[in-house]
Design a protein around this motif. Structure first.
Motif, PDB file in Angstrom:
ATOM      1  N   GLY A  78       0.534 -13.692  -2.795  1.00  0.00           N
ATOM      2  CA  GLY A  78       1.705 -14.489  -2.462  1.00  0.00           C
ATOM      3  C   GLY A  78       2.970 -13.944  -3.112  1.00  0.00           C
ATOM      4  O   GLY A  78       3.047 -12.756  -3.453  1.00  0.00           O
ATOM      5  N   PRO A  79       3.986 -14.786  -3.316  1.00  0.00           N
ATOM      6  CA  PRO A  79       5.268 -14.322  -3.839  1.00  0.00           C
ATOM      7  C   PRO A  79       5.170 -13.572  -5.157  1.00  0.00           C
ATOM      8  O   PRO A  79       5.941 -12.651  -5.408  1.00  0.00           O
ATOM      9  CB  PRO A  79       6.058 -15.632  -4.007  1.00  0.00           C
ATOM     10  N   LYS A  80       4.219 -13.944  -5.993  1.00  0.00           N
ATOM     11  CA  LYS A  80       4.138 -13.313  -7.314  1.00  0.00           C
ATOM     12  C   LYS A  80       3.657 -11.864  -7.256  1.00  0.00           C
ATOM     13  O   LYS A  80       3.846 -11.110  -8.204  1.00  0.00           O
ATOM     14  CB  LYS A  80       3.223 -14.133  -8.230  1.00  0.00           C
ATOM     15  N   THR A  81       2.999 -11.476  -6.166  1.00  0.00           N
ATOM     16  CA  THR A  81       2.533 -10.094  -6.060  1.00  0.00           C
ATOM     17  C   THR A  81       3.271  -9.313  -4.988  1.00  0.00           C
ATOM     18  O   THR A  81       3.204  -8.087  -4.960  1.00  0.00           O
ATOM     19  CB  THR A  81       1.027 -10.053  -5.739  1.00  0.00           C
ATOM     20  N   MET A  82       4.005  -9.992  -4.125  1.00  0.00           N
ATOM     21  CA  MET A  82       4.660  -9.332  -3.008  1.00  0.00           C
ATOM     22  C   MET A  82       5.680  -8.295  -3.467  1.00  0.00           C
ATOM     23  O   MET A  82       5.835  -7.238  -2.840  1.00  0.00           O
ATOM     24  CB  MET A  82       5.331 -10.378  -2.110  1.00  0.00           C
ATOM     25  N   THR A  83       6.390  -8.560  -4.555  1.00  0.00           N
ATOM     26  CA  THR A  83       7.366  -7.597  -5.070  1.00  0.00           C
ATOM     27  C   THR A  83       6.702  -6.271  -5.387  1.00  0.00           C
ATOM     28  O   THR A  83       7.208  -5.190  -5.048  1.00  0.00           O
ATOM     29  CB  THR A  83       8.068  -8.156  -6.318  1.00  0.00           C
ATOM     30  N   GLN A  84       5.532  -6.328  -6.030  1.00  0.00           N
ATOM     31  CA  GLN A  84       4.811  -5.101  -6.367  1.00  0.00           C
ATOM     32  C   GLN A  84       4.252  -4.423  -5.111  1.00  0.00           C
ATOM     33  O   GLN A  84       4.233  -3.187  -5.007  1.00  0.00           O
ATOM     34  CB  GLN A  84       3.676  -5.415  -7.350  1.00  0.00           C
ATOM     35  N   SER A  85       3.805  -5.223  -4.143  1.00  0.00           N
ATOM     36  CA  SER A  85       3.299  -4.646  -2.892  1.00  0.00           C
ATOM     37  C   SER A  85       4.387  -3.863  -2.175  1.00  0.00           C
ATOM     38  O   SER A  85       4.141  -2.775  -1.638  1.00  0.00           O
ATOM     39  CB  SER A  85       2.754  -5.752  -1.980  1.00  0.00           C
ATOM     40  N   LEU A  86       5.596  -4.399  -2.160  1.00  0.00           N
ATOM     41  CA  LEU A  86       6.703  -3.697  -1.508  1.00  0.00           C
ATOM     42  C   LEU A  86       7.045  -2.390  -2.219  1.00  0.00           C
ATOM     43  O   LEU A  86       7.488  -1.430  -1.589  1.00  0.00           O
ATOM     44  CB  LEU A  86       7.937  -4.611  -1.444  1.00  0.00           C
ATOM     45  N   LYS A  87       6.810  -2.346  -3.516  1.00  0.00           N
ATOM     46  CA  LYS A  87       7.031  -1.093  -4.248  1.00  0.00           C
ATOM     47  C   LYS A  87       5.965  -0.063  -3.928  1.00  0.00           C
ATOM     48  O   LYS A  87       6.222   1.144  -3.950  1.00  0.00           O
ATOM     49  CB  LYS A  87       7.036  -1.368  -5.758  1.00  0.00           C
ATOM     50  N   ALA A  88       4.759  -0.536  -3.605  1.00  0.00           N
ATOM     51  CA  ALA A  88       3.636   0.382  -3.381  1.00  0.00           C
ATOM     52  C   ALA A  88       3.559   0.912  -1.951  1.00  0.00           C
ATOM     53  O   ALA A  88       3.020   1.993  -1.722  1.00  0.00           O
ATOM     54  CB  ALA A  88       2.322  -0.323  -3.729  1.00  0.00           C
ATOM     55  N   ILE A  89       4.096   0.184  -0.983  1.00  0.00           N
ATOM     56  CA  ILE A  89       3.892   0.521   0.421  1.00  0.00           C
ATOM     57  C   ILE A  89       4.642   1.796   0.814  1.00  0.00           C
ATOM     58  O   ILE A  89       5.723   2.079   0.307  1.00  0.00           O
ATOM     59  CB  ILE A  89       4.319  -0.669   1.330  1.00  0.00           C
ATOM     60  N   LYS A  90       4.064   2.540   1.738  1.00  0.00           N
ATOM     61  CA  LYS A  90       4.716   3.742   2.241  1.00  0.00           C
ATOM     62  C   LYS A  90       5.609   3.394   3.427  1.00  0.00           C
ATOM     63  O   LYS A  90       5.530   2.290   3.989  1.00  0.00           O
ATOM     64  CB  LYS A  90       3.671   4.778   2.663  1.00  0.00           C
ATOM     65  N   ILE A  91       6.446   4.317   3.839  1.00  0.00           N
ATOM     66  CA  ILE A  91       7.261   4.119   5.031  1.00  0.00           C
ATOM     67  C   ILE A  91       6.355   3.898   6.239  1.00  0.00           C
ATOM     68  O   ILE A  91       5.392   4.644   6.447  1.00  0.00           O
ATOM     69  CB  ILE A  91       8.184   5.330   5.269  1.00  0.00           C
ATOM     70  N   ASP A  92       6.629   2.857   7.003  1.00  0.00           N
ATOM     71  CA  ASP A  92       5.831   2.463   8.167  1.00  0.00           C
ATOM     72  C   ASP A  92       4.435   1.965   7.798  1.00  0.00           C
ATOM     73  O   ASP A  92       3.565   1.863   8.667  1.00  0.00           O
ATOM     74  CB  ASP A  92       5.714   3.597   9.201  1.00  0.00           C
ATOM     75  N   GLY A  93       4.225   1.654   6.534  1.00  0.00           N
ATOM     76  CA  GLY A  93       2.960   1.042   6.147  1.00  0.00           C
ATOM     77  C   GLY A  93       2.921  -0.420   6.559  1.00  0.00           C
ATOM     78  O   GLY A  93       3.924  -0.992   7.001  1.00  0.00           O
ATOM     79  N   VAL A  94       1.748  -1.040   6.415  1.00  0.00           N
ATOM     80  CA  VAL A  94       1.562  -2.419   6.839  1.00  0.00           C
ATOM     81  C   VAL A  94       1.098  -3.266   5.649  1.00  0.00           C
ATOM     82  O   VAL A  94       0.091  -2.942   5.004  1.00  0.00           O
ATOM     83  CB  VAL A  94       0.516  -2.522   7.969  1.00  0.00           C
ATOM     84  N   ILE A  95       1.841  -4.335   5.372  1.00  0.00           N
ATOM     85  CA  ILE A  95       1.416  -5.333   4.391  1.00  0.00           C
ATOM     86  C   ILE A  95       0.924  -6.550   5.169  1.00  0.00           C
ATOM     87  O   ILE A  95       1.689  -7.172   5.910  1.00  0.00           O
ATOM     88  CB  ILE A  95       2.561  -5.736   3.453  1.00  0.00           C
ATOM     89  N   SER A  96      -0.355  -6.866   5.036  1.00  0.00           N
ATOM     90  CA  SER A  96      -0.931  -8.013   5.722  1.00  0.00           C
ATOM     91  C   SER A  96      -0.994  -9.179   4.748  1.00  0.00           C
ATOM     92  O   SER A  96      -1.744  -9.135   3.768  1.00  0.00           O
ATOM     93  CB  SER A  96      -2.323  -7.678   6.253  1.00  0.00           C
ATOM     94  N   ILE A  97      -0.212 -10.224   5.021  1.00  0.00           N
ATOM     95  CA  ILE A  97      -0.182 -11.397   4.148  1.00  0.00           C
ATOM     96  C   ILE A  97      -1.292 -12.341   4.564  1.00  0.00           C
ATOM     97  O   ILE A  97      -1.325 -12.826   5.695  1.00  0.00           O
ATOM     98  CB  ILE A  97       1.176 -12.107   4.221  1.00  0.00           C
ATOM     99  N   ILE A  98      -2.207 -12.585   3.639  1.00  0.00           N
ATOM    100  CA  ILE A  98      -3.398 -13.367   3.941  1.00  0.00           C
ATOM    101  C   ILE A  98      -3.461 -14.655   3.138  1.00  0.00           C
ATOM    102  O   ILE A  98      -3.992 -15.664   3.597  1.00  0.00           O
ATOM    103  CB  ILE A  98      -4.649 -12.497   3.710  1.00  0.00           C
ATOM    104  N   GLY A  99      -2.928 -14.648   1.932  1.00  0.00           N
ATOM    105  CA  GLY A  99      -3.043 -15.838   1.104  1.00  0.00           C
ATOM    106  C   GLY A  99      -1.945 -15.929   0.068  1.00  0.00           C
ATOM    107  O   GLY A  99      -1.023 -15.113   0.030  1.00  0.00           O
ATOM    108  N   PHE A 100      -2.083 -16.956  -0.772  1.00  0.00           N
ATOM    109  CA  PHE A 100      -1.093 -17.183  -1.833  1.00  0.00           C
ATOM    110  C   PHE A 100      -1.804 -17.689  -3.079  1.00  0.00           C
ATOM    111  O   PHE A 100      -1.462 -18.726  -3.650  1.00  0.00           O
ATOM    112  CB  PHE A 100      -0.006 -18.161  -1.381  1.00  0.00           C
ATOM    113  N   LEU A 101      -2.822 -16.924  -3.501  1.00  0.00           N
ATOM    114  CA  LEU A 101      -3.617 -17.335  -4.657  1.00  0.00           C
ATOM    115  C   LEU A 101      -2.801 -17.427  -5.935  1.00  0.00           C
ATOM    116  O   LEU A 101      -3.144 -18.162  -6.854  1.00  0.00           O
ATOM    117  CB  LEU A 101      -4.785 -16.355  -4.855  1.00  0.00           C
ATOM    118  N   GLY A 102      -1.711 -16.664  -5.997  1.00  0.00           N
ATOM    119  CA  GLY A 102      -0.876 -16.694  -7.194  1.00  0.00           C
ATOM    120  C   GLY A 102       0.126 -17.820  -7.211  1.00  0.00           C
ATOM    121  O   GLY A 102       0.933 -17.917  -8.136  1.00  0.00           O
TER     122      GLY A 102
END
Length: 350
Positions: free
Chosen positions: A248-272
């Protein structure tokens, strides 16, 4: 009704939104009879998802009805069929489809409201009737307990990895934690020839993740900037191809830092949790030049594709070592809520 099928059975329902005390057990509920296109399933196993825990707490954001029989995931045997059923016969081993109306393609306003255990009566009972279109054939390579884990977590993971931009060998997949979706992601990604970076909070869980095939494991308690670290582990530091976002929001910032150009972030839950002072916004997604996609499980066609991959690659779902009985459901809910599990929490139904 056949003499071998009892007239009553044990059934759990969700009565209100007062937490796990809202779970009520009826030990003498009538066994339903299948109509023209329905089959009667004798359940042998079910498994729990985070969704099941938040429904009685009033935290579930999708349709639900009061008094529903909970549980989306279940595996069992067909013991009676309606006169117009053609897909199954008595003796068929089956698994429930999460959204009963989602056969293929995208969800719509009608199919999104056909969730088992939310709107449609679910699997936490001994016997249940389902339309023949809302079941899939159980993989022969799995036990009932293993197969009972597939309906929600596994299909969600398959949709995340193949529903928008299919995973290909050489891709890098980032998973978070050791819940059902995350573990399935490790298994499916490795079977596809991808590199897996996993995050966790303990060294013990890190070793288990490595045993499942994770190439790199980052402890997010020790490495707060794990997004940058994950990106640095990819070829030419280009970033991760697929991220299974469950925090969820608490990890999304780090996910956006890790993703490559044209990569896909699939949001499934909000355990945090859903509250955080640094929730990323639309511009953060634009700056990362990626696709951010919400996932609500998947279709029957995807389920059947996934089952073929499970059998072809000899994938075995990870089931927590503690298995609960049907009458121990409240204990199972609390066990999972306290995060004492590793893999899927299962219920043996006799």
């Amino acid at each position: 009704m056949s003499a071998s099928i009892p007239k009553t059975n044990k059934v759990w329902t969700v009565e209100g939104m007062d937490g796990f005390e809202s779970l009520k057990l009826n030990r003498e509920a009538p066994v339903p009879q299948p109509s023209d296109y329905e089959v009667l399933v004798k359940f042998h196993a079910a498994s729990l998802n985070y969704r099941d825990l938040i429904i009685p707490k009033g935290m579930y954001p999708f349709p639900q009805k009061d008094g529903v029989i909970p549980g989306s995931d279940g595996a069992g045997e067909v013991v009676a069929v309606g006169p117009k059923v053609t897909r199954f016969q008595v003796g068929s081993k089956v698994v429930t489809l999460f959204n009963q109306g989602h056969i293929g393609g995208s969800l719509d306003s009608q199919t999104v409201a056909t969730g088992v255990g939310g709107v449609i009566n679910g699997t936490l009972r001994q016997y249940g009737t389902f339309n023949e279109s809302g079941l899939v054939t159980m993989p022969e390579s799995l036990s009932y307990l293993q197969a009972s884990t597939l309906s929600c977590a596994a299909v969600t993971t398959w949709n995340a990895l193949y529903g928008l931009k299919p995973l290909v060998p050489g891709d890098v997949v980032l998973t978070q934690g050791t819940g059902g979706v995350s573990i399935f992601a490790v298994q499916f990604a490795k079977a596809a020839g991808a590199t897996v970076i996993a995050t966790t909070s303990s060294s013990k869980k890190a070793e288990v993740l490595k045993g499942l095939g994770a190439d790199h494991v980052l402890n997010y308690r020790e490495t707060s900037d794990w997004g940058d670290k994950a990106k640095a582990l990819t070829p030419n530091s280009e970033g991760v191809s697929h991220i299974i976002e469950v925090g969820g929001p608490k990890t999304m910032t780090q996910s956006l830092k890790a993703i490559k150009i044209d990569g896909v972030i699939s949001i499934i839950g909000f355990l945090g949790g859903v509250k955080d002072e640094q929730q990323p916004g639309f511009l953060d997604c634009l700056n990362s030049i990626c696709a951010v996609r919400g996932i609500y499980v998947g279709s029957r066609i995807q389920f059947e594709e996934m089952n073929r991959a499970i059998e072809g690659n000899k994938i075995k779902p990870v089931v927590d070592e503690k298995v609960f009985g049907l009458e121990e459901l409240k204990e199972a809910y609390q066990y999972m809520w306290d995060q004492k599990h590793f893999g899927k929490v299962t219920i043996k139904i006799e």
